[in-house]
Design an enzyme around this catalytic site. Structure first.
Site, PDB file in Angstrom:
ATOM      1  N   PHE A 129       0.825  -1.221   0.000  1.00  0.00           N
ATOM      2  CA  PHE A 129       0.000   0.000   0.000  1.00  0.00           C
ATOM      3  C   PHE A 129       0.850   1.258   0.000  1.00  0.00           C
ATOM      4  O   PHE A 129       0.384   2.327   0.395  1.00  0.00           O
ATOM      5  CB  PHE A 129      -0.959  -0.002   1.199  1.00  0.00           C
ATOM      6  CG  PHE A 129      -1.576  -1.344   1.485  1.00  0.00           C
ATOM      7  CD1 PHE A 129      -2.371  -1.946   0.525  1.00  0.00           C
ATOM      8  CD2 PHE A 129      -1.347  -2.025   2.668  1.00  0.00           C
ATOM      9  CE1 PHE A 129      -2.931  -3.200   0.761  1.00  0.00           C
ATOM     10  CE2 PHE A 129      -1.896  -3.271   2.899  1.00  0.00           C
ATOM     11  CZ  PHE A 129      -2.691  -3.854   1.946  1.00  0.00           C
ATOM     12  N   GLY A 143      -0.025  -8.427  -3.882  1.00  0.00           N
ATOM     13  CA  GLY A 143      -1.315  -8.979  -3.492  1.00  0.00           C
ATOM     14  C   GLY A 143      -2.411  -8.609  -4.470  1.00  0.00           C
ATOM     15  O   GLY A 143      -3.569  -9.004  -4.315  1.00  0.00           O
ATOM     16  N   THR A 199      -9.709 -10.044 -10.652  1.00  0.00           N
ATOM     17  CA  THR A 199      -8.741  -9.383  -9.771  1.00  0.00           C
ATOM     18  C   THR A 199      -9.043  -7.888  -9.678  1.00  0.00           C
ATOM     19  O   THR A 199      -8.836  -7.266  -8.640  1.00  0.00           O
ATOM     20  CB  THR A 199      -7.297  -9.609 -10.256  1.00  0.00           C
ATOM     21  OG1 THR A 199      -7.183  -9.216 -11.618  1.00  0.00           O
ATOM     22  CG2 THR A 199      -6.892 -11.065 -10.104  1.00  0.00           C
ATOM     23  N   GLY A 247      -5.217   1.085 -15.254  1.00  0.00           N
ATOM     24  CA  GLY A 247      -4.766   0.829 -13.877  1.00  0.00           C
ATOM     25  C   GLY A 247      -5.829   1.285 -12.901  1.00  0.00           C
ATOM     26  O   GLY A 247      -6.443   2.342 -13.087  1.00  0.00           O
ATOM     27  N   GLY A 277      -5.743   0.027  -9.199  1.00  0.00           N
ATOM     28  CA  GLY A 277      -5.498  -0.416  -7.823  1.00  0.00           C
ATOM     29  C   GLY A 277      -5.864   0.629  -6.796  1.00  0.00           C
ATOM     30  O   GLY A 277      -6.305   0.300  -5.698  1.00  0.00           O
ATOM     31  N   GLU A 278      -5.660   1.887  -7.127  1.00  0.00           N
ATOM     32  CA  GLU A 278      -5.887   2.941  -6.142  1.00  0.00           C
ATOM     33  C   GLU A 278      -7.158   3.747  -6.402  1.00  0.00           C
ATOM     34  O   GLU A 278      -7.411   4.747  -5.750  1.00  0.00           O
ATOM     35  CB  GLU A 278      -4.662   3.868  -6.105  1.00  0.00           C
ATOM     36  CG  GLU A 278      -3.481   3.166  -5.479  1.00  0.00           C
ATOM     37  CD  GLU A 278      -2.164   3.861  -5.736  1.00  0.00           C
ATOM     38  OE1 GLU A 278      -1.695   4.543  -4.833  1.00  0.00           O
ATOM     39  OE2 GLU A 278      -1.601   3.714  -6.836  1.00  0.00           O
TER      40      GLU A 278
HETATM   41 MO1  MOS Z   1       0.797   2.926  -3.898  1.00  0.00          MO
HETATM   42  S1  MOS Z   1       0.485   4.227  -2.328  1.00  0.00           S
HETATM   43  O1  MOS Z   1       1.202   4.000  -5.105  1.00  0.00           O
HETATM   44  O2  MOS Z   1       1.982   1.910  -3.339  1.00  0.00           O
END
Ligand code: MOS
Length: 754
Positions: A241, A468, A650, A718, A720-721
């Site tokens: 993270f 992960g 995922t 992308g 993930g965030e």
């Molecule tokens: Mo993420 S906070 O860009 O590892």
């Protein structure tokens, strides 16, 4: 179509290894006869170590050595702050002298035959301090505020356009408010560990990392070595993270310890030490002014933020760079400052700029909608734009309003009565809120080696990381697609500095950056096969139509040739291709920096000729108990437009995780600080609150189709965030709708609503 191509949802290729315990995380990897290290961390936040009494510690059986500033001075060099082109996440060097820089600064490392012996001796080490009065942060005497522009010596400019203050003064409808977000810690389940061993002057580091090439080069700089003599292994990572994104100070200490003892040394830091030896999300204070016409169109936006950092390091996230580009507005002024205090240096934490700053903007947008008497979705619609307002760069694609429309329909938004407190259900005040999310599409230079063997197996090697998120799986899918092979025939090797360099696993760039270069390597292999096939039975067939099926090269018309025969003509044995890629708009030295482990990602909102981001809309229902003020979130829904989705399974996991983290950000998470002593109070996961299953009854993730060939050849943005941005605002907005009370400081707890 063979299974496992891009766009399909194969289960994780490393899933079985993880659930059967055969996936070895860095601290699981065996080293012969390790000594154990236990850290001793400071009991004060500012001052000097005046005395260290080792007698009691030395009496513990099995103690091998105790490292302190008395025997470590000069062992570890300064490797430079990562954000200034160096390597380390925090420049304060423990054990370099007697200074204590912050709470939990490392003041000694005890080495022993076993973990228990090292811990026992560490508890018996007596350290005396000359304590000085520390500054904890906001409101503390002695904390020093400077603008980010000053701190960066001109390399940072606050984005601005037009005359925001004049436009605000003249606006028909205005909102002006202060917002606050707390210190937060990542707390990945895998503790912060390092194992170091030396052989013939070569150093091996086993450590969970988001950037093995950065770690390798950084350690080499700290120890004055050639980077080729350092090897970093991080095959699996138990959560990161951002906390494992750049080098922290413990690693070099453990490397020096191993060199002194002439045997491997292993450290597993405790949970509470993780709060102070690694990075965290900085506390912020923000001020927002919005001015609009009666039609809701923004005419002025002012966003100012202050972020707490350590004494020496000018760390900032400056989320104003995102918030100023969210909506059409002709007059914008932003300003970011940092507040130097006696704290450890903060760092990336998932969606670093957007989580705190979009909380303020999306809360303010909701306040504006209320004042205008306008639906909050319609307010976003009238301010939607296909150009970011600072430089006028075109968005390559922007699915924000499609996300709102899809999400609103699924959530049932049109049944919402806009009057606060109007949707009561028995003892529960029901509130519905929404907010926008955005995450910039970052890209990095990347390299990969792909090897195809005559029996129809492919091996992909690239120093990316699976923190992960499913990286092993999506990279395998890219190779399967690129070579026309079933997923089961592809093996992916990652997480080692011995592999071709790949970007930091941060900024949600990896799927796009790495799949792109892997696909390029596969294209080269396919071109060589196609050329060789022209001399066999497949002569004249379209190279793009060639597929590998059970060790056979097949054209669309059914003509076939055994792969081994075509490859016999193309090469002697396996075909191996090494590919390098610099994405569009990134500087030409990007590859060089990647090899040096000093990579800066590009793309995003400030691209050369385009702005790139994934967007989404999030909806929540909260229920606030009329008497106890307990807040529940019975359902949460996000609709996301994030380009091509490589693996919906995922991807959904990432977005669900983000939404759930957003609930934590809104209602639970905060690192409490003893303001007088500048020390963390709840440095454990019993008292650092996060949502549990009972807090998260229903989470829905919807994808809005988006084809964007401008972001990159594969159309990957992308995500993930993306999921946890704006969630905190959506919840605060829903709490307002339920109760009529606007809470501008996170987290929102019972005491906020009494
Ligand atoms: Mo993420 S906070 O860009 O590892």
């Amino acid at each position: 179509m063979p299974e496992g191509m891009i766009g399909q949802s194969p289960v994780r290729v490393d899933g079985r290894a993880k659930v059967t315990g055969t996936a070895h995380y860095a601290s699981d990897m065996a080293v012969p006869n390790p000594a154990w290290a236990f850290l001793v961390t400071s009991a004060v936040a500012r001052g000097r170590v005046t005395e260290i009494d080792e007698a009691g510690a030395r009496q513990v059986a099995g103690v091998l050595d105790i490292l302190t500033h008395r025997n470590m001075r000069g062992e570890v060099r300064d490797a430079g702050f990562f954000a200034g082109g160096g390597y380390v996440a925090e420049t304060m060097r423990p054990l370099e002298d007697d200074q204590v820089h912050h709470d939990g600064d490392i003041v000694a490392v005890v080495l022993a035959e076993t973990y228990e012996q090292a811990r026992e001796a560490a508890y018996r080490l007596r350290v005396d301090y000359a304590e000085e009065r520390p500054s904890a942060g906001f409101g503390s005497e002695g904390a020093e505020q400077v603008t980010a522009k000053e701190a960066s010596k001109g390399s940072f400019e606050d984005p601005a356009v037009g005359d925001a203050d004049a436009a605000f003064a003249a606006a028909a409808v205005t909102i002006e408010a202060d917002y606050a977000t707390p210190t937060q810690h990542h707390n990945p389940i895998e503790l912060f560990t390092t194992t170091a061993s030396w052989e013939d002057g070569r150093l091996t580091i086993l450590e969970g990392s988001q950037y093995v090439h950065g770690l390798r080069n950084g350690i080499a700089a700290q120890l004055g070595m050639d980077p080729s003599l350092v090897r970093v292994e991080s095959p699996f990572v138990g959560g990161a993270f951002g906390s494992r994104g750049s080098l922290t100070q413990r690693t070099a200490l453990i490397a020096v310890a191993a060199r002194r003892l002439r045997r491997p040394v292993k450290l597993v830091a405790t949970r509470d030490q993780g709060f102070t030896i690694a990075t965290y999300r900085a506390e912020t204070r923000q001020h927002v002014k919005l001015g609009a016409g009666g039609d809701g169109k923004l005419v002025a936006l002012v966003h100012e933020g202050v972020e707490v950092t350590s004494r020496p390091d000018p760390y900032k996230v400056a989320g104003t760079q995102t918030t100023c580009r969210m909506y059409a507005c002709p007059n914008i002024r932003t300003k970011v400052s940092i507040l130097h205090a006696d704290r450890n240096t903060p760092g990336f934490m998932r969606s670093p700029p957007e989580v705190p700053y979009m909380f303020a903007l999306e809360s303010a947008m909701d306040e504006l909608a209320v004042k205008l008497g306008m639906d909050p979705i319609e307010l976003r619609r009238v301010n939607d734009t296909m150009h970011e307002p600072i430089k006028g760069l075109p968005w390559t694609s922007r699915g924000l309003m499609q996300c709102f429309d899809t999400g609103a329909a699924a959530f049932g938004w049109k049944r919402r009565n806009p009057a606060p407190g109007s949707m009561r259900d028995g003892d529960w005040l029901v509130g519905w809120g929404c907010a926008s999310t955005i995450y910039p599409t970052h890209l990095g230079a990347a390299t990969a080696r792909v090897t195809l063997t005559p029996d129809g197996h492919a091996r992909v090697q690239t120093a990316a990381h699976d923190v992960g998120t499913g990286t092993y799986t999506v990279v395998a899918q890219a190779a399967a697609e690129g070579l026309g092979l079933p997923l089961a025939k592809v093996v992916v090797e990652m997480g080692s500095s011995e592999l071709p360099p790949a970007p930091v696993s941060g900024g949600s760039n990896v799927t796009a950056s790495v799949c792109t270069v892997v696909m390029q390597a596969c294209e080269q292999i396919r071109a060589r096969l196609a050329a060789a096939a022209q001399e066999g039975p497949l002569k004249g067939r379209d190279p793009a139509s060639l597929r590998l099926v059970d060790g056979t090269l097949r054209a669309a018309d059914g003509t076939a040739e055994p792969l081994a025969e075509a490859m016999g003509r193309a090469s002697n044995g396996a075909i191996e291709v090494y590919a390098e890629n610099i994405p569009h708009g990134l500087p030409p030295d990007s590859l060089k920096k990647l090899y040096q482990g000093r990579q800066a990602l590009g793309g995003g909102l400030e691209g050369k000729d385009r702005a790139m981001a994934a967007f989404g809309a999030e909806f929540v229902e909260v229920r606030v108990h009329a008497r106890t003020r307990e807040v529940r979130v019975p359902r949460i829904l996000g609709a996301f437009a994030a380009g091509r989705i490589v693996n919906p399974r995922t991807a959904r996991s990432q977005l669900m995780g983000g939404l759930i983290w957003g609930i934590g950000s809104a209602l639970h998470e905060a690192t409490e600080i003893d303001r007088g002593r500048a020390r963390y109070v709840n440095d454990n996961i019993a008292e650092y609150l996060i949502p549990v299953n009972a807090d998260v009854p229903q989470v829905d993730v919807l994808f809005v189709d988006e084809a964007d060939r401008q972001v990159n050849d594969l159309g990957i943005k992308g995500l993930g965030e993306l999921g946890n941005v704006g969630t905190n605002a959506a919840i605060a907005n829903a709490v307002f709708h339920a109760t009529g009370k606007r809470v501008r400081e996170l987290p929102i707890r019972i005491e906020s609503l009494i």
